[in-house]
Design a protein around this motif. Structure first.
Motif, PDB file in Angstrom:
ATOM      1  N   SER A   6      13.622  18.554  75.645  1.00 20.05           N
ATOM      2  CA  SER A   6      13.712  17.112  75.447  1.00 20.05           C
ATOM      3  C   SER A   6      12.731  17.463  74.116  1.00 20.05           C
ATOM      4  CB  SER A   6      12.576  16.765  76.621  1.00 20.05           C
ATOM      5  OG  SER A   6      13.065  16.481  77.949  1.00 20.05           O
ATOM      6  N   PHE A   7      13.244  15.765  72.894  1.00 18.77           N
ATOM      7  CA  PHE A   7      12.265  15.937  71.867  1.00 18.77           C
ATOM      8  C   PHE A   7      11.841  13.704  71.533  1.00 18.77           C
ATOM      9  CE2 PHE A   7      16.762  16.349  70.799  1.00 18.77           C
ATOM     10  CZ  PHE A   7      17.553  15.252  70.293  1.00 18.77           C
ATOM     11  N   THR A   8      11.470  13.759  71.040  1.00 19.84           N
ATOM     12  CA  THR A   8      10.797  12.681  70.525  1.00 19.84           C
ATOM     13  C   THR A   8      11.728  12.921  68.881  1.00 19.84           C
ATOM     14  OG1 THR A   8       8.826  12.438  71.937  1.00 19.84           O
ATOM     15  CG2 THR A   8       9.114  11.884  69.759  1.00 19.84           C
ATOM     16  N   LEU A   9      11.367  11.571  68.329  1.00 14.94           N
ATOM     17  CA  LEU A   9      12.331  11.185  66.744  1.00 14.94           C
ATOM     18  C   LEU A   9      10.617  10.346  66.400  1.00 14.94           C
ATOM     19  CD1 LEU A   9      16.064  11.450  67.260  1.00 14.94           C
ATOM     20  CD2 LEU A   9      14.209  13.165  65.990  1.00 14.94           C
ATOM     21  N   GLU A  10      10.342  10.871  65.544  1.00 15.01           N
ATOM     22  CA  GLU A  10       9.463   9.463  64.890  1.00 15.01           C
ATOM     23  C   GLU A  10      10.053   9.030  63.684  1.00 15.01           C
ATOM     24  OE1 GLU A  10       6.232   8.971  66.050  1.00 15.01           O
ATOM     25  OE2 GLU A  10       5.980  10.703  67.603  1.00 15.01           O
ATOM     26  N   ASP A  11       9.075   7.439  63.311  1.00  9.84           N
ATOM     27  CA  ASP A  11      10.480   6.619  62.228  1.00  9.84           C
ATOM     28  C   ASP A  11      11.567   7.318  62.482  1.00  9.84           C
ATOM     29  OD1 ASP A  11      10.337   5.208  60.179  1.00  9.84           O
ATOM     30  OD2 ASP A  11      10.221   6.700  59.091  1.00  9.84           O
ATOM     31  N   PHE A  12      12.634   7.463  63.565  1.00 10.04           N
ATOM     32  CA  PHE A  12      14.210   7.464  63.321  1.00 10.04           C
ATOM     33  C   PHE A  12      14.688   6.006  62.404  1.00 10.04           C
ATOM     34  CE2 PHE A  12      13.298   5.375  67.159  1.00 10.04           C
ATOM     35  CZ  PHE A  12      15.066   4.351  66.634  1.00 10.04           C
ATOM     36  N   ARG A  13      15.747   6.552  61.647  1.00 11.37           N
ATOM     37  CA  ARG A  13      16.735   5.966  61.422  1.00 11.37           C
ATOM     38  C   ARG A  13      18.580   5.841  62.011  1.00 11.37           C
ATOM     39  NH1 ARG A  13      12.761   6.400  57.768  1.00 11.37           N
ATOM     40  NH2 ARG A  13      11.939   4.276  56.443  1.00 11.37           N
ATOM     41  N   PHE A  14      18.627   5.038  62.289  1.00 15.69           N
ATOM     42  CA  PHE A  14      19.780   4.953  63.114  1.00 15.69           C
ATOM     43  C   PHE A  14      20.806   3.794  62.984  1.00 15.69           C
ATOM     44  CE2 PHE A  14      22.386   3.867  67.848  1.00 15.69           C
ATOM     45  CZ  PHE A  14      22.642   4.597  68.262  1.00 15.69           C
ATOM     46  N   ARG A  15      21.940   4.222  61.992  1.00 17.45           N
ATOM     47  CA  ARG A  15      23.266   3.016  62.376  1.00 17.45           C
ATOM     48  C   ARG A  15      24.512   3.578  62.719  1.00 17.45           C
ATOM     49  NH1 ARG A  15      25.763   1.462  56.159  1.00 17.45           N
ATOM     50  NH2 ARG A  15      23.614   0.882  55.711  1.00 17.45           N
ATOM     51  N   VAL A  16      24.896   2.324  63.795  1.00 18.93           N
ATOM     52  CA  VAL A  16      26.023   2.495  64.750  1.00 18.93           C
ATOM     53  C   VAL A  16      26.908   0.908  64.265  1.00 18.93           C
ATOM     54  CG1 VAL A  16      24.559   0.831  66.327  1.00 18.93           C
ATOM     55  CG2 VAL A  16      26.451   1.870  66.892  1.00 18.93           C
ATOM     56  N   GLY A  17      27.531   1.124  64.209  1.00 20.61           N
ATOM     57  CA  GLY A  17      29.111   0.379  64.654  1.00 20.61           C
ATOM     58  C   GLY A  17      29.921   0.543  63.063  1.00 20.61           C
ATOM     59  N   PHE A  18      31.097  -0.315  62.774  1.00 22.90           N
ATOM     60  CA  PHE A  18      31.813  -0.164  61.525  1.00 22.90           C
ATOM     61  C   PHE A  18      31.871  -0.678  59.927  1.00 22.90           C
ATOM     62  CE2 PHE A  18      33.748   0.731  66.076  1.00 22.90           C
ATOM     63  CZ  PHE A  18      34.737   1.656  65.580  1.00 22.90           C
ATOM     64  N   ARG A  19      31.901  -0.566  59.145  1.00 20.77           N
ATOM     65  CA  ARG A  19      32.103  -1.252  57.778  1.00 20.77           C
ATOM     66  C   ARG A  19      33.987  -1.425  57.669  1.00 20.77           C
ATOM     67  NH1 ARG A  19      28.390  -2.219  55.122  1.00 20.77           N
ATOM     68  NH2 ARG A  19      26.554  -0.816  55.066  1.00 20.77           N
ATOM     69  N   PRO A  20      34.390  -1.849  57.971  1.00 21.88           N
ATOM     70  CA  PRO A  20      36.595  -2.230  58.217  1.00 21.88           C
ATOM     71  C   PRO A  20      37.133  -1.431  57.475  1.00 21.88           C
ATOM     72  CG  PRO A  20      35.560  -5.042  57.814  1.00 21.88           C
ATOM     73  CD  PRO A  20      33.894  -3.146  57.714  1.00 21.88           C
ATOM     74  N   PRO A  21      38.263  -1.022  57.893  1.00 24.77           N
ATOM     75  CA  PRO A  21      39.081  -1.271  58.963  1.00 24.77           C
ATOM     76  C   PRO A  21      38.044  -0.102  60.096  1.00 24.77           C
ATOM     77  CG  PRO A  21      39.680   0.857  57.618  1.00 24.77           C
ATOM     78  CD  PRO A  21      39.133   0.154  56.606  1.00 24.77           C
ATOM     79  N   ARG A  22      38.438  -0.831  61.609  1.00 23.98           N
ATOM     80  CA  ARG A  22      37.477   0.247  62.656  1.00 23.98           C
ATOM     81  C   ARG A  22      39.199   0.766  63.461  1.00 23.98           C
ATOM     82  NH1 ARG A  22      34.906  -3.019  67.819  1.00 23.98           N
ATOM     83  NH2 ARG A  22      33.478  -3.905  66.526  1.00 23.98           N
ATOM     84  N   GLU A  23      38.124   2.009  63.141  1.00 21.06           N
ATOM     85  CA  GLU A  23      38.906   3.616  64.060  1.00 21.06           C
ATOM     86  C   GLU A  23      39.423   2.801  65.234  1.00 21.06           C
ATOM     87  OE1 GLU A  23      38.927   7.886  64.438  1.00 21.06           O
ATOM     88  OE2 GLU A  23      37.314   6.729  63.539  1.00 21.06           O
ATOM     89  N   ARG A  24      40.438   2.794  65.543  1.00 24.65           N
ATOM     90  CA  ARG A  24      40.748   2.636  67.006  1.00 24.65           C
ATOM     91  C   ARG A  24      41.703   3.621  67.469  1.00 24.65           C
ATOM     92  NH1 ARG A  24      40.385  -2.211  65.319  1.00 24.65           N
ATOM     93  NH2 ARG A  24      39.926  -3.658  66.813  1.00 24.65           N
ATOM     94  N   LEU A  25      41.935   4.258  69.220  1.00 21.06           N
ATOM     95  CA  LEU A  25      42.023   4.938  69.316  1.00 21.06           C
ATOM     96  C   LEU A  25      42.983   5.805  70.512  1.00 21.06           C
ATOM     97  CD1 LEU A  25      38.875   7.405  70.129  1.00 21.06           C
ATOM     98  CD2 LEU A  25      40.391   7.568  67.853  1.00 21.06           C
ATOM     99  N   GLY A  26      43.321   4.017  70.711  1.00 22.84           N
ATOM    100  CA  GLY A  26      44.073   4.571  71.778  1.00 22.84           C
ATOM    101  C   GLY A  26      44.608   2.684  72.820  1.00 22.84           C
TER     102      GLY A  26
END
Length: 220
Positions: free
Chosen positions: A200-220
């Protein structure tokens, strides 16, 4: 985001504090979570790699809310990543955005997040939600590690019958942490009470980017 929009557009840039735990449960002890087509858990000797994230997202990011997220390490062919399999948040915007944009199965839960008077330096997190009952967790961060952690991965999630590889980039200052979980033995997360996290660990003052900039990647 305008008042007419139910959630912010992607990508989301989130900030705050999180506690992460790595577990190695036997696959047959886990709920039968639905995974995207062709996606399978990564297993070694019948054990999975499961991550739990207890997160307090701050107003400095795209949205401010609290979250308990469970993710399995998975593979699709030669590609590896994670799939979010069970998630609770206290924000309707986060729920709607997570489900619509990325197929993350967010549900609404109630959180209490506070210092634990019985153990100085320890944070106590409680979640109450339908099906889970009350889940209690305690985190006591130890010595900070002399690094700033960068992690890039993909969340393999299903949206409208398609598997998306959702980009996720996390950075933060980690500290090794003592973590304990006390789930309701009759709830859906009862298996977390059968053992302890491997790490287990703790992240202080994290930064998290989630999501796409176009175009999206599709796997199937």
């Amino acid at each position: 985001m305008t008042e007419a929009e139910p959630f912010p557009p992607e990508p989301w840039d989130l900030r705050g504090r999180m506690h992460v735990s790595l577990w190695g449960p036997r696959r047959n002890r886990l709920p039968r979570w639905t995974l995207p087509e062709g996606v399978r858990p990564l297993t070694v000797g019948g054990r999975c790699a499961l991550l739990t994230f207890c997160v307090d997202y701050s107003p400095e990011g795209t949205l401010a809310y609290r979250e308990l997220l469970l993710a399995l390490a998975v593979r699709q062919g030669r590609r590896t990543g994670c799939t979010a399999v069970a998630v609770w948040v206290d924000s309707e915007q986060s729920k709607a955005g997570g489900r619509t944009l990325w197929g993350i199965p967010k549900e609404i839960g109630g959180f209490a997040w506070e210092p634990w008077a019985g153990a100085p330096g320890t944070e106590h997190v409680r979640l109450r939600a339908p099906g889970t009952g009350e889940v209690r967790a305690a985190f006591r961060p130890g010595r900070p590690l002399p690094v700033r952690l960068p992690v890039r991965t993909r969340l393999l999630q299903e949206v409208d019958g398609e598997t998306l590889a959702v980009p996720a980039h996390l950075t933060g200052e980690p500290s090794l942490t003592r973590a304990s979980f006390r789930p309701d033995p009759a709830g859906t997360l009862a298996f977390l009470g059968e053992g302890r996290p491997l790490l287990s660990f703790t992240l202080e003052d994290f930064r998290f980017r989630v999501g796409f900039r176009p175009p999206r990647e599709r796997l199937g």
